[in-house]
Design a protein around this motif. Sequence first.
Motif, PDB file in Angstrom:
ATOM      1  N   LEU A 184       0.824  -1.204   0.000  1.00  0.00           N
ATOM      2  CA  LEU A 184       0.000   0.000   0.000  1.00  0.00           C
ATOM      3  C   LEU A 184       0.859   1.256   0.000  1.00  0.00           C
ATOM      4  O   LEU A 184       0.548   2.235  -0.679  1.00  0.00           O
ATOM      5  CB  LEU A 184      -0.945   0.005   1.211  1.00  0.00           C
ATOM      6  CG  LEU A 184      -1.954   1.154   1.246  1.00  0.00           C
ATOM      7  CD1 LEU A 184      -2.866   1.108   0.034  1.00  0.00           C
ATOM      8  CD2 LEU A 184      -2.770   1.125   2.536  1.00  0.00           C
ATOM      9  N   GLY A 185       1.955   1.221   0.739  1.00  0.00           N
ATOM     10  CA  GLY A 185       2.850   2.368   0.786  1.00  0.00           C
ATOM     11  C   GLY A 185       3.565   2.617  -0.519  1.00  0.00           C
ATOM     12  O   GLY A 185       4.132   3.697  -0.719  1.00  0.00           O
ATOM     13  N   ALA A 186       3.530   1.634  -1.429  1.00  0.00           N
ATOM     14  CA  ALA A 186       4.171   1.808  -2.724  1.00  0.00           C
ATOM     15  C   ALA A 186       3.242   2.446  -3.748  1.00  0.00           C
ATOM     16  O   ALA A 186       3.661   3.300  -4.530  1.00  0.00           O
ATOM     17  CB  ALA A 186       4.668   0.455  -3.252  1.00  0.00           C
ATOM     18  N   PHE A 187       1.954   2.055  -3.746  1.00  0.00           N
ATOM     19  CA  PHE A 187       1.078   2.536  -4.833  1.00  0.00           C
ATOM     20  C   PHE A 187       0.072   3.595  -4.395  1.00  0.00           C
ATOM     21  O   PHE A 187      -0.628   4.162  -5.232  1.00  0.00           O
ATOM     22  CB  PHE A 187       0.351   1.364  -5.510  1.00  0.00           C
ATOM     23  CG  PHE A 187      -0.714   0.681  -4.698  1.00  0.00           C
ATOM     24  CD1 PHE A 187      -2.000   1.212  -4.615  1.00  0.00           C
ATOM     25  CD2 PHE A 187      -0.459  -0.513  -4.040  1.00  0.00           C
ATOM     26  CE1 PHE A 187      -2.998   0.572  -3.895  1.00  0.00           C
ATOM     27  CE2 PHE A 187      -1.446  -1.161  -3.319  1.00  0.00           C
ATOM     28  CZ  PHE A 187      -2.722  -0.622  -3.248  1.00  0.00           C
ATOM     29  N   TYR A 188      -0.012   3.894  -3.085  1.00  0.00           N
ATOM     30  CA  TYR A 188      -0.977   4.899  -2.619  1.00  0.00           C
ATOM     31  C   TYR A 188      -0.249   6.046  -1.930  1.00  0.00           C
ATOM     32  O   TYR A 188       0.583   5.830  -1.044  1.00  0.00           O
ATOM     33  CB  TYR A 188      -1.979   4.256  -1.649  1.00  0.00           C
ATOM     34  CG  TYR A 188      -2.854   5.252  -0.920  1.00  0.00           C
ATOM     35  CD1 TYR A 188      -3.838   5.975  -1.600  1.00  0.00           C
ATOM     36  CD2 TYR A 188      -2.705   5.475   0.447  1.00  0.00           C
ATOM     37  CE1 TYR A 188      -4.640   6.884  -0.940  1.00  0.00           C
ATOM     38  CE2 TYR A 188      -3.513   6.379   1.118  1.00  0.00           C
ATOM     39  CZ  TYR A 188      -4.478   7.080   0.426  1.00  0.00           C
ATOM     40  OH  TYR A 188      -5.261   7.987   1.087  1.00  0.00           O
ATOM     41  N   VAL A 189      -0.567   7.274  -2.341  1.00  0.00           N
ATOM     42  CA  VAL A 189       0.031   8.468  -1.735  1.00  0.00           C
ATOM     43  C   VAL A 189      -1.091   9.276  -1.086  1.00  0.00           C
ATOM     44  O   VAL A 189      -1.917   9.893  -1.775  1.00  0.00           O
ATOM     45  CB  VAL A 189       0.770   9.323  -2.783  1.00  0.00           C
ATOM     46  CG1 VAL A 189       1.460  10.506  -2.089  1.00  0.00           C
ATOM     47  CG2 VAL A 189       1.788   8.492  -3.529  1.00  0.00           C
ATOM     48  N   ASP A 190      -1.142   9.253   0.230  1.00  0.00           N
ATOM     49  CA  ASP A 190      -2.181   9.933   0.978  1.00  0.00           C
ATOM     50  C   ASP A 190      -1.920  11.440   1.016  1.00  0.00           C
ATOM     51  O   ASP A 190      -0.766  11.883   1.049  1.00  0.00           O
ATOM     52  CB  ASP A 190      -2.229   9.367   2.404  1.00  0.00           C
ATOM     53  CG  ASP A 190      -3.330   9.983   3.237  1.00  0.00           C
ATOM     54  OD1 ASP A 190      -4.499   9.847   2.854  1.00  0.00           O
ATOM     55  OD2 ASP A 190      -3.007  10.609   4.266  1.00  0.00           O
ATOM     56  N   GLN A 191      -3.000  12.226   1.027  1.00  0.00           N
ATOM     57  CA  GLN A 191      -2.828  13.684   1.016  1.00  0.00           C
ATOM     58  C   GLN A 191      -2.200  14.209   2.299  1.00  0.00           C
ATOM     59  O   GLN A 191      -1.558  15.266   2.298  1.00  0.00           O
ATOM     60  CB  GLN A 191      -4.177  14.367   0.783  1.00  0.00           C
ATOM     61  CG  GLN A 191      -5.173  14.208   1.928  1.00  0.00           C
ATOM     62  CD  GLN A 191      -6.391  15.094   1.762  1.00  0.00           C
ATOM     63  OE1 GLN A 191      -6.395  15.988   0.919  1.00  0.00           O
ATOM     64  NE2 GLN A 191      -7.427  14.874   2.568  1.00  0.00           N
ATOM     65  N   GLU A 192      -2.353  13.480   3.423  1.00  0.00           N
ATOM     66  CA  GLU A 192      -1.826  13.950   4.695  1.00  0.00           C
ATOM     67  C   GLU A 192      -0.399  13.455   4.940  1.00  0.00           C
ATOM     68  O   GLU A 192       0.495  14.225   5.272  1.00  0.00           O
ATOM     69  CB  GLU A 192      -2.739  13.495   5.833  1.00  0.00           C
ATOM     70  CG  GLU A 192      -4.137  14.101   5.770  1.00  0.00           C
ATOM     71  CD  GLU A 192      -5.023  13.590   6.896  1.00  0.00           C
ATOM     72  OE1 GLU A 192      -4.524  12.814   7.733  1.00  0.00           O
ATOM     73  OE2 GLU A 192      -6.210  13.971   6.932  1.00  0.00           O
ATOM     74  N   ASP A 247      -3.447  11.222  -4.047  1.00  0.00           N
ATOM     75  CA  ASP A 247      -4.414  12.128  -3.435  1.00  0.00           C
ATOM     76  C   ASP A 247      -3.794  13.520  -3.357  1.00  0.00           C
ATOM     77  O   ASP A 247      -2.786  13.735  -2.661  1.00  0.00           O
ATOM     78  CB  ASP A 247      -4.792  11.634  -2.039  1.00  0.00           C
ATOM     79  CG  ASP A 247      -6.023  12.333  -1.484  1.00  0.00           C
ATOM     80  OD1 ASP A 247      -6.520  13.265  -2.155  1.00  0.00           O
ATOM     81  OD2 ASP A 247      -6.495  11.957  -0.402  1.00  0.00           O
ATOM     82  N   SER A 248      -4.372  14.455  -4.095  1.00  0.00           N
ATOM     83  CA  SER A 248      -3.936  15.870  -4.094  1.00  0.00           C
ATOM     84  C   SER A 248      -2.460  16.015  -4.445  1.00  0.00           C
ATOM     85  O   SER A 248      -1.661  16.476  -3.621  1.00  0.00           O
ATOM     86  CB  SER A 248      -4.227  16.509  -2.736  1.00  0.00           C
ATOM     87  OG  SER A 248      -5.585  16.395  -2.402  1.00  0.00           O
ATOM     88  N   PRO A 249      -2.052  15.647  -5.666  1.00  0.00           N
ATOM     89  CA  PRO A 249      -0.633  15.787  -6.046  1.00  0.00           C
ATOM     90  C   PRO A 249      -0.175  17.233  -6.185  1.00  0.00           C
ATOM     91  O   PRO A 249       1.021  17.512  -6.123  1.00  0.00           O
ATOM     92  CB  PRO A 249      -0.565  15.062  -7.391  1.00  0.00           C
ATOM     93  CG  PRO A 249      -1.953  15.090  -7.922  1.00  0.00           C
ATOM     94  CD  PRO A 249      -2.853  15.025  -6.733  1.00  0.00           C
ATOM     95  N   SER A 250      -1.113  18.165  -6.374  1.00  0.00           N
ATOM     96  CA  SER A 250      -0.738  19.575  -6.506  1.00  0.00           C
ATOM     97  C   SER A 250      -0.644  20.201  -5.121  1.00  0.00           C
ATOM     98  O   SER A 250      -1.580  20.840  -4.634  1.00  0.00           O
ATOM     99  CB  SER A 250      -1.769  20.325  -7.369  1.00  0.00           C
ATOM    100  OG  SER A 250      -1.833  19.777  -8.656  1.00  0.00           O
ATOM    101  N   GLY A 251       0.484  19.996  -4.467  1.00  0.00           N
ATOM    102  CA  GLY A 251       0.689  20.545  -3.138  1.00  0.00           C
ATOM    103  C   GLY A 251       0.782  22.062  -3.159  1.00  0.00           C
ATOM    104  O   GLY A 251       0.935  22.690  -4.205  1.00  0.00           O
TER     105      GLY A 251
END
Length: 484
Positions: free
Chosen positions: A122-130, A429-433
């Motif tokens: 999960l830590g490889a394919f998912y990027v959480d906004q927080e 999730d929200s790549p435009s920081g």
Amino acid sequence: MIFKSIRLKEGFFERTIAFSDGVNLIHSVKNSCGKTTLLRFMLYALGYNIPNTRKIKFDRCEVEMVIDCEAVGEVSLLRHNDIAIEATVANKKRTYVLPEQQNDLHKIIFETENVDILGNLLGAFYVDQEKGWTLLNRGVVIGSIHFKIEELIRGLADCDCSDLICQEAQLSKEMTKYKQMFSVAQYKATLDEEAGELVTDSYEEESNVAVNQLLLRQKRLKAELRRIDNTLSDNKRFKKFVADMKLLVQAPDGSTFPVTEDNIVGLNDAIDLLISKRKMVSKEFAAISGLIDRLEKEKDKEYEQMEFYKSASQLEIFDKRIARMPMNPVAIEQEIKRLDKEIKSIRTKISNITRNNNDIVSAISNNVIKYAEELGLGNKETIPASYLFTSNLKELSGAVLHKTAFAFRLAYITVIEEALKIKLPIILDSPSGKEVDQANIKLMMDILKRDFADHQIIIASIFNYNFDEVNIIEIKERLIETGL
């Protein structure tokens, strides 16, 4: 693996969402409408322990998701509580209890039985906004789910360090206990320095000495009883064994008679003697045990009286008990140092096995450098292979950290695909920081379009991105609402 569709039901409201195999944009005009909630529902449907969002409680919803896996084809996942998930594979249904059987389900979905890989996918394919855009190689993915690059590498390289890891865990538990003991010993030292009623009185000290002496005597008597019982058991078995042999003894006058348990001279006397001795020891053991109980009750009664008559606080009672506890802070500190040295030695061994002579490390590192260079973060001269295991994130901030996290994720996905022969989805999730300008976003998206066109890409954002074909999933005021 590809997400095909998801059906969400909350009370009387229901919504079904279809995903394309290519790029999917979960979009809303403003924030806090449900984009992140939809991503978390997708992970929740996979069996992960995902925290709720502010507006929706997952365990009050019914979630049904269809995914397509390389090995088994279409899989339907139905989850309507936190404790179980029903999976349908090739028209066969099976219920998996969570979290105990999460890995059993994920073995089917991700086509591997290696728990080190499964625990870190999960830590490889998912990027959480927080948490996601600050996570490089170890830390929190989301909620209680963690990522650790060392585990992922050992899994992909098929390195077994389970024995060393178990040793480290056991020693760490001991270290925790000794540190707690040392804290108590230091607290006791402060009590000993204080004058007044906190220091144990002579009666209490004498009582403690008496009890300790009785406990030692009780321990010796218990060991003596055990020895006598073992000897009696052995003698009785030997007597029966000899009798069962049906031996005959010839007297001087030539007559013979059989050997029985009753006419074996000496052995019966020895057994009788042991029985008598056991009775004496048992009587003494019972007397000492009774005396110990009486003294302990007297001490407990003393504390109860002190609390009643002197209005003693729990702290005062605690202090008196600690003050009479025998502890050696020097010996405890030495044991802590020994354990610390042993733990460091084991961790070094694990680290060496993980990092040295490992093709997986080289592959991930090369991919990190490749994407870091393209994102303007450095090159192979400025980014050493050891940077893959860095713990120094203080030097990274803003857009640099954001792009570095992106490069690390792409490197993981690439190597996992090569090792497992599966294509993981890429969920952002929200790549435009806040500190990432459009030029950097374009660099990131261009890499996805070029190198990951055959992966399913799912982005949640209020912004639009320049892909040739995009399946837009629009969320208005709320994720699940009537009329959708």
